[in-house]
Design an enzyme around this catalytic site. Structure first.
Site, PDB file in Angstrom:
ATOM      1  N   HIS A  52      -8.980  -6.524  10.824  1.00  0.00           N
ATOM      2  CA  HIS A  52      -9.773  -6.725   9.497  1.00  0.00           C
ATOM      3  C   HIS A  52     -11.356  -6.348   9.832  1.00  0.00           C
ATOM      4  O   HIS A  52     -12.070  -6.571   8.939  1.00  0.00           O
ATOM      5  CB  HIS A  52      -9.772  -8.167   9.040  1.00  0.00           C
ATOM      6  CG  HIS A  52      -8.462  -8.581   8.540  1.00  0.00           C
ATOM      7  ND1 HIS A  52      -7.768  -9.086   9.501  1.00  0.00           N
ATOM      8  CD2 HIS A  52      -7.859  -8.852   7.427  1.00  0.00           C
ATOM      9  CE1 HIS A  52      -6.541  -9.404   8.798  1.00  0.00           C
ATOM     10  NE2 HIS A  52      -6.655  -9.309   7.355  1.00  0.00           N
ATOM     11  N   GLU A 109       0.903  -1.187  -0.082  1.00  0.00           N
ATOM     12  CA  GLU A 109       0.030   0.192  -0.038  1.00  0.00           C
ATOM     13  C   GLU A 109       0.979   1.284  -0.118  1.00  0.00           C
ATOM     14  O   GLU A 109       0.471   2.354  -0.374  1.00  0.00           O
ATOM     15  CB  GLU A 109      -0.749  -0.130   1.271  1.00  0.00           C
ATOM     16  CG  GLU A 109      -1.777  -1.071   0.957  1.00  0.00           C
ATOM     17  CD  GLU A 109      -1.651  -2.385   1.692  1.00  0.00           C
ATOM     18  OE1 GLU A 109      -0.412  -2.508   2.036  1.00  0.00           O
ATOM     19  OE2 GLU A 109      -2.357  -3.379   1.819  1.00  0.00           O
TER      20      GLU A 109
END
Lengths: 337, 76
Positions: free
Chosen positions: A133, A64
Site C-alpha cells: 500500500h 479491479e
C-alpha cells in the site's frame, strides 16, 4: 488587509475538477471502490454522489479486473470514465486492461478508436502501510507507451491537470500522493494546500514547472519529493547555495526540454523520487542530462532502494527521501566540482 | 471579536482530535461561513466554519490535540 483566499486540498481540487467536467459533459462518469457513498478513501470524490446520483457515480465491487476493464470499454464506446484504482499497488489484477487495451487502443485502430479514460490512483507511503500500500510505481507505468502518467504536487496543479486529463482523448494515469492529499491521518504537507480558482482551467499535461529559480544546481522531483526539495533549497540558501527546483508533474511524457534548459545553466543535477531506484525516474533523468549537458560535477539520484517498503516506521523513514538527504547530496555534488 | 469554538456536536463520543489543515493563515481576512480548518478525529475529518467575518488569529496549530468546546481561533 489581504485579498481573500481560497486554499483547498488536492483531494478537494480533484473533486471540483471532476464535478466541473461532469456538469459540462454528460459522458463523464466516476467508478471505483468506495468512491460514491464514502466520497473516496482519500476524499477526492466527496460530494459527487449527492450532485450527480448513482448512475454516474458508481461504487463497484472489489474487482479491479472487472471495473477497470469496463472503463476501457466505456471509453471505446465514447464515454469518459474516471475510474479509481484505490492503491496503485493493486495494478496487478487489472494491468491487461490498462497496458494492453487502453494504452494501445488508439494505435491499433489507426486512431479511429481513442481511449478517453482517466485512471486515478493513490501512490506513496510514509504512514506505515507497508509493502502493498505504499509504492509509487512511477516508472512501472511511465515505461509503457500509450499512457500519459501525471502527478500533481499541489491543489492548483491537481485541479488544472485533472480537467486536462478528463478532456484528453488518451488514457491518463492520474497519480496522487497520499501525503499530499490533505487527509490528516496520512500526514498533510501544508504547502500542497494552495489558492485555487473556483472556475475551471487546464494545465497542459506533459509540462514540468520550475517552482524555484537558482543558479547553482537543478533538483528535480515529483509529487511529494517536490516539497522535500523545496525544504532543502530553503536550507541550502542559508549557506549561499541557490538550488533551482523543478516539479516534473508528468512522468510520461517526460519534459526533457525544461530539465535541459535548467541544467544547461546550472550544470549540476540531482533527481529525487520515491519510486524504486533501478530503471527508475532518476535513471531516466540522469541519462537525459548526461547525454546532453557537460556537467561541472557528477549527477546523483535519490530514490527508494530496491526493496519492498518496510512496515516499521523507523525502517520506512530510514529509506524514504528526505530534505536532509537532499542537502547532503547537493553538498556532495557541489563539493567535488 | 468572536471566538472560533469547536461545536459540541461536531463529532460523536468524547474523542480528542487535531487540526489537520488551516485553510487560512494568521492575519487573513475571512468571511462568515468560510471553512477555516479541518479537524481529524480518528480517521474522519470535520470542518469548522467561521462564525463571523474579520481577521483571523489562530490559537491552535496543526497536530495539537483539541476537544469539542475548545477555542481554536479568534476572529477580530
Amino acid at each position: 488587509m489581504t485579498a481573500k483566499k481560497r486554499k483547498i486540498t488536492i483531494a478537494k481540487a480533484m473533486a471540483e475538477a471532476i464535478a466541473h467536467e461532469m456538469r459540462a459533459d454528460p459522458g463523464v462518469l466516476v467508478m471505483g471502490e468506495d468512491i460514491a457513498a464514502l466520497g473516496g478513501v482519500f476524499g477526492n470524490t466527496r460530494g459527487l454522489l449527492d450532485e450527480f446520483g448513482s448512475e454516474r457515480v458508481r461504487d463497484t465491487p472489489i474487482s479491479e479486473t472487472a471495473f477497470i476493464g469496463a472503463a476501457v470499454g466505456m471509453a471505446a464506446a465514447g464515454m469518459k470514465p474516471v475510474v479509481e484504482l484505490m492503491f496503485v499497488d493493486f495494478f496487478g489484477v487489472c494491468m491487461d486492461a490498462i497496458y494492453n487495451l487502453a494504452a494501445k487502443q488508439s494505435y491499433f485502430s489507426g486512431g479511429n478508436v481513442t481511449c478517453p479514460m482517466v485512471l486515478m490512483t493513490s501512490v506513496g507511503g510514509g504512514y506505515g502501510d507497508a509493502g502493498q500500500h505504499s509504492q509509487t510505481l512511477f516508472a512501472t507505468f511511465g515505461h509503457l507507451p500509450g499512457l500519459k502518467v501525471v502527478i500533481p504536487s499541489n491543489a492548483y496543479d491537481a485541479k488544472g491537470m485533472m480537467i486536462a486529463a478528463i478532456r484528453d482523448p488518451n488514457p491518463v494515469v492520474f497519480m496522487f500522493h497520499k501525503a499530499l492529499q490533505g487527509m490528516g491521518w496520512l500526514g498533510t504537507v501544508q504547502s500542497s494546500v494552495v489558492d485555487v480558482p473556483d472556475e475551471a482551467f487546464e494545465i497542459e499535461l506533459g509540462k514540468a514547472a520550475v517552482v524555484r529559480a537558482g543558479r547553482d544546481i537543478t533538483i528535480a522531483g515529483l509529487g511529494h519529493t517536490v516539497h522535500l526539495a523545496m525544504d532543502a533549497a530553503r536550507e541550502l540558501a542559508k549557506a549561499g547555495v541557490e538550488a533551482e527546483v523543478i516539479d516534473l508533474r508528468s512522468v510520461a511524457p517526460i519534459d526533457r526540454a525544461t530539465i535541459l534548459a535548467s541544467v544547461s545553466r546550472t550544470r549540476a543535477f540531482l533527481s529525487v523520487d520515491d519510486d524504486y531506484m533501478s530503471y527508475g525516474v532518476g535513471a531516466e533523468l540522469v541519462a537525459t542530462v548526461a547525454e546532453a549537458v557537460a556537467l561541472k560535477a557528477r549527477p546523483q539520484r535519490i530514490s527508494y532502494p530496491d526493496i519492498p517498503v518496510p512496515f516499521a516506521p523507523e525502517m520506512e523513514h530510514a529509506v524514504l527521501p528526505s530534505a536532509d538527504k537532499i542537502i547532503a547530496a547537493v553538498q556532495s555534488i557541489l563539493g567535488e566540482k | 471579536m468572536s471566538n472560533v469554538i469547536i461545536p459540541a456536536n461536531l463529532w460523536e463520543e468524547d474523542l480528542e482530535g487535531a487540526v489537520s489543515i488551516w485553510f487560512f493563515e494568521e492575519g487573513d481576512n475571512v468571511s462568515e461561513g468560510d471553512t477555516l480548518c479541518e479537524i481529524m478525529v480518528e480517521k474522519s475529518t470535520f470542518e469548522v466554519e467561521a462564525p463571523a467575518a474579520g481577521v483571523l488569529r489562530i490559537l491552535v496549530q496543526v497536530e495539537v490535540p483539541v476537544k469539542k468546546g475548545d477555542a481554536i481561533a479568534h476572529i477580530g
